[in-house]
Motif scaffolding. Structure first.
Motif, short mmCIF file in Angstrom:
data_model
loop_
_atom_site.label_atom_id
_atom_site.label_comp_id
_atom_site.label_asym_id
_atom_site.label_seq_id
_atom_site.Cartn_x
_atom_site.Cartn_y
_atom_site.Cartn_z
N GLY A 177 19.00 15.54 -3.45
CA GLY A 177 18.03 14.97 -4.11
C GLY A 177 17.72 15.72 -5.60
O GLY A 177 18.67 16.09 -6.13
N ILE A 178 16.53 15.74 -5.73
CA ILE A 178 16.03 16.07 -7.29
C ILE A 178 16.46 17.56 -7.36
O ILE A 178 17.09 18.08 -8.47
N GLU A 179 16.32 18.40 -6.43
CA GLU A 179 16.70 19.91 -6.30
C GLU A 179 18.32 19.92 -6.96
O GLU A 179 18.55 20.75 -7.58
N GLY A 180 19.12 18.93 -6.15
CA GLY A 180 20.45 18.91 -6.62
C GLY A 180 20.75 18.47 -8.00
O GLY A 180 21.61 19.15 -8.90
N LEU A 181 19.78 17.62 -8.87
CA LEU A 181 20.13 17.22 -9.98
C LEU A 181 19.73 18.30 -10.85
O LEU A 181 20.40 18.67 -11.87
N LYS A 182 18.75 19.36 -10.71
CA LYS A 182 18.26 20.41 -11.20
C LYS A 182 19.37 21.28 -11.49
O LYS A 182 19.72 21.87 -12.55
N MET A 183 19.98 21.54 -10.23
CA MET A 183 21.19 22.50 -10.25
C MET A 183 22.28 22.13 -11.20
O MET A 183 22.80 22.90 -11.95
N MET A 184 22.52 20.62 -11.06
CA MET A 184 23.70 20.29 -11.83
C MET A 184 23.46 20.21 -13.33
O MET A 184 24.22 20.75 -14.24
N SER A 185 21.87 19.97 -13.74
CA SER A 185 21.58 19.94 -15.01
C SER A 185 21.68 21.30 -15.74
O SER A 185 22.13 21.52 -16.99
N GLU A 186 21.34 22.42 -15.09
CA GLU A 186 21.19 23.64 -15.39
C GLU A 186 22.82 24.04 -15.86
O GLU A 186 22.94 24.69 -16.91
N ALA A 187 23.57 23.91 -14.86
CA ALA A 187 25.08 24.16 -15.23
C ALA A 187 25.59 23.62 -16.58
O ALA A 187 26.25 23.97 -17.27
N ALA A 188 25.08 22.13 -16.42
CA ALA A 188 25.39 21.22 -17.57
C ALA A 188 25.26 21.53 -18.95
O ALA A 188 26.01 21.83 -19.76
N LEU A 191 27.43 20.09 -21.24
CA LEU A 191 28.19 18.79 -20.56
C LEU A 191 27.05 18.14 -20.41
O LEU A 191 25.98 18.49 -20.33
N ARG A 192 27.40 16.70 -20.38
CA ARG A 192 26.55 15.61 -20.06
C ARG A 192 26.73 15.24 -18.45
O ARG A 192 27.90 15.23 -17.92
N VAL A 193 25.40 14.83 -18.06
CA VAL A 193 25.44 14.77 -16.53
C VAL A 193 25.48 13.57 -16.25
O VAL A 193 24.72 12.52 -16.71
N VAL A 194 26.26 12.94 -15.22
CA VAL A 194 26.42 11.65 -14.66
C VAL A 194 26.25 11.84 -13.11
O VAL A 194 26.82 12.50 -12.35
N LEU A 207 14.07 6.95 -10.04
CA LEU A 207 14.43 6.75 -11.55
C LEU A 207 13.72 7.97 -12.44
O LEU A 207 14.42 8.81 -13.06
N GLU A 208 12.48 7.94 -12.62
CA GLU A 208 11.48 8.37 -13.25
C GLU A 208 11.83 9.86 -12.98
O GLU A 208 11.97 10.90 -13.95
N ALA A 209 11.86 10.45 -11.67
CA ALA A 209 12.06 11.88 -11.58
C ALA A 209 13.41 12.11 -12.00
O ALA A 209 13.40 13.55 -12.26
N ALA A 210 14.11 11.53 -11.85
CA ALA A 210 15.83 11.99 -12.02
C ALA A 210 15.98 12.07 -13.63
O ALA A 210 16.94 12.82 -13.87
N LEU A 211 15.31 11.00 -14.44
CA LEU A 211 15.74 10.88 -15.69
C LEU A 211 15.92 12.15 -16.48
O LEU A 211 16.78 12.28 -17.41
N PRO A 212 14.98 12.94 -16.37
CA PRO A 212 15.25 14.29 -17.35
C PRO A 212 16.27 14.83 -17.13
O PRO A 212 16.76 15.74 -17.99
N TYR A 213 17.05 14.92 -15.92
CA TYR A 213 18.28 15.67 -15.57
C TYR A 213 19.64 15.07 -15.72
O TYR A 213 20.63 15.51 -15.29
#
Ligand SMILES: C=C(O[C@@H]1C=C(C(=O)O)C=C[C@H]1O)C(=O)O
Length: 353
Positions: free
Chosen positions: A168-179, A184-187, A196-202
């Motif tokens: 979930g969002i925790e995973g997106l945060k991990m990926m966004s940090e590494a990116a 890198l850009r995140v897909v 959507l709203e919670a995910a958009l920043p990452y």
């Protein structure tokens, strides 16, 4: 027949032609009105039952000297041009995503990187985001190759509800940090409009998975955001259904849509899905949107990734997607189809040479 007689008869024919012309135009105006009504109701233009009924009625009334054969021939021609006119009028409106509406390719700006500008885009990364270390290792590898995108699933649409569902969002945060660390850009996939709203920043590109291609409320919600969307073709979706799904997003206000062919369901078991390679040039021809090929999900096997990636680029794909994992055998999803970093190094080297 005196020439005076001939002239008189031809004069009469001319008069009748004028009347026929007026009547044909009056009829054509009605045909157009019926065509507009059919558009509103989503009906097909060609209606053979109605045509048959018209012919039957006319045959009953026909007193001759016109034979039934002539009558049928003339009216079939009238029907043919009428249906053609209705179809042309309705296609002229065209879809927003259609080439008919916009001749130039859509080029999508993802944080300064242009997708669809003629240079292929590569999106690699693990099936699922599992840990910080995993994302760090993949991101580092990608950036060393000069790549610009990383993918990873945090919301996982798994066939079995007992399988790993993603971080979930925790995973997106991990990926966004590494990116961020590696530029890198995140897909990443979003399955629910509520996330959507919670995910958009990452996330820089929102992926919509095959199973949600016709989730129309989600598609409408994507129309209202200003991030690009990578829409995957549904498991059993026709090209027409795929294009219409993209139209939902564009029609609701977001023109930045990319299409992704990921294989369709057929009887063939040698691959996980059957890559519909012809969909790529067809989508490029019929729409102005960038087209990707997911070589991992379409094949489900690592031994043919390279020729499939080359084939995709050869038929005009704007981008390639594939799964890469630092330790595929321990992956929490799709363990057998993800490339190890070593396999990926070789694959990428061969693809670019
Ligand atoms: C005008 C129509 O559309 C088409 C054209 C027809 C015609 O020219 O009369 C009849 C049936 C349809 O194939 C209709 O559906 O009525």
């Amino acid at each position: 027949m005196t020439s005076e007689n001939l002239t008189q008869l031809r004069n009469r024919i001319d008069e009748i032609n004028d009347q026929l012309l007026d009547l044909l135009n009056e009829r054509t105006a009605l045909v157009e009105a019926i065509g507009r009504e059919k558009d509103k109701q989503g009906l097909k233009k060609y209606d053979p039952i109605r045509e048959q009924q018209i012919i039957e009625k006319l045959r009953e009334k026909n007193q001759g000297p016109l034979t039934d054969e002539m009558l049928i021939h003339v009216f079939k021609e009238i029907f043919k041009v009428s249906v053609k006119l209705q179809e042309e009028k309705s296609h002229k409106k065209g879809l927003l995503v259609s080439r008919k509406n916009k001749l130039e390719d859509t080029v999508i700006d993802v944080q300064g990187d242009m997708i669809g500008d003629g240079e292929p885009t590569f999106v690699f990364g693990p099936c699922s985001v599992e840990s910080k270390e995993q994302m760090e290792r993949v991101a580092k590898n990608l950036s060393e190759k000069g790549l610009k995108y990383i993918r990873g699933g945090a919301f996982k649409p798994r066939t079995s509800p007992y399988d790993f569902q993603g971080l979930g969002i925790e995973g997106l945060k991990m990926m966004s940090e590494a990116a961020k660390k590696y530029g890198l850009r995140v897909v990443s996939e979003i399955m629910d409009a509520g996330d959507l709203e919670a995910a958009l920043p990452y996330v820089d590109v929102i992926q919509i998975g095959a199973r949600n291609m016709q989730n129309f409320s989600l598609l409408k919600a994507l129309g209202h955001i200003n991030k690009p969307v990578l829409l995957k073709r549904g498991l059993s979706a026709t090209i027409e259904e795929f294009v219409n799904a993209a139209e939902y997003i564009a029609m609701h206000g977001n023109p930045n849509v990319m299409l992704c062919e990921r294989g369709i369901r057929t009887y063939e078991k040698a691959t996980r899905n059957t890559l519909d390679i012809s969909a790529v040039p067809i989508l490029k021809r019929e729409t102005h949107l960038p087209v990707f090929v997911d070589i991992t999900h379409s094949t489900g096997r690592k031994d043919i990734l390279l020729p499939i990636a080359k084939a995709a680029l050869a038929v005009g794909a704007d981008g390639i997607m594939a799964e890469v994992h630092p330790n595929p055998m321990l992956a929490l999803s799709d363990a057998n189809q993800q490339m190890s970093l070593e396999e990926f190094d070789l694959f990428y080297k061969k693809l670019r040479n």
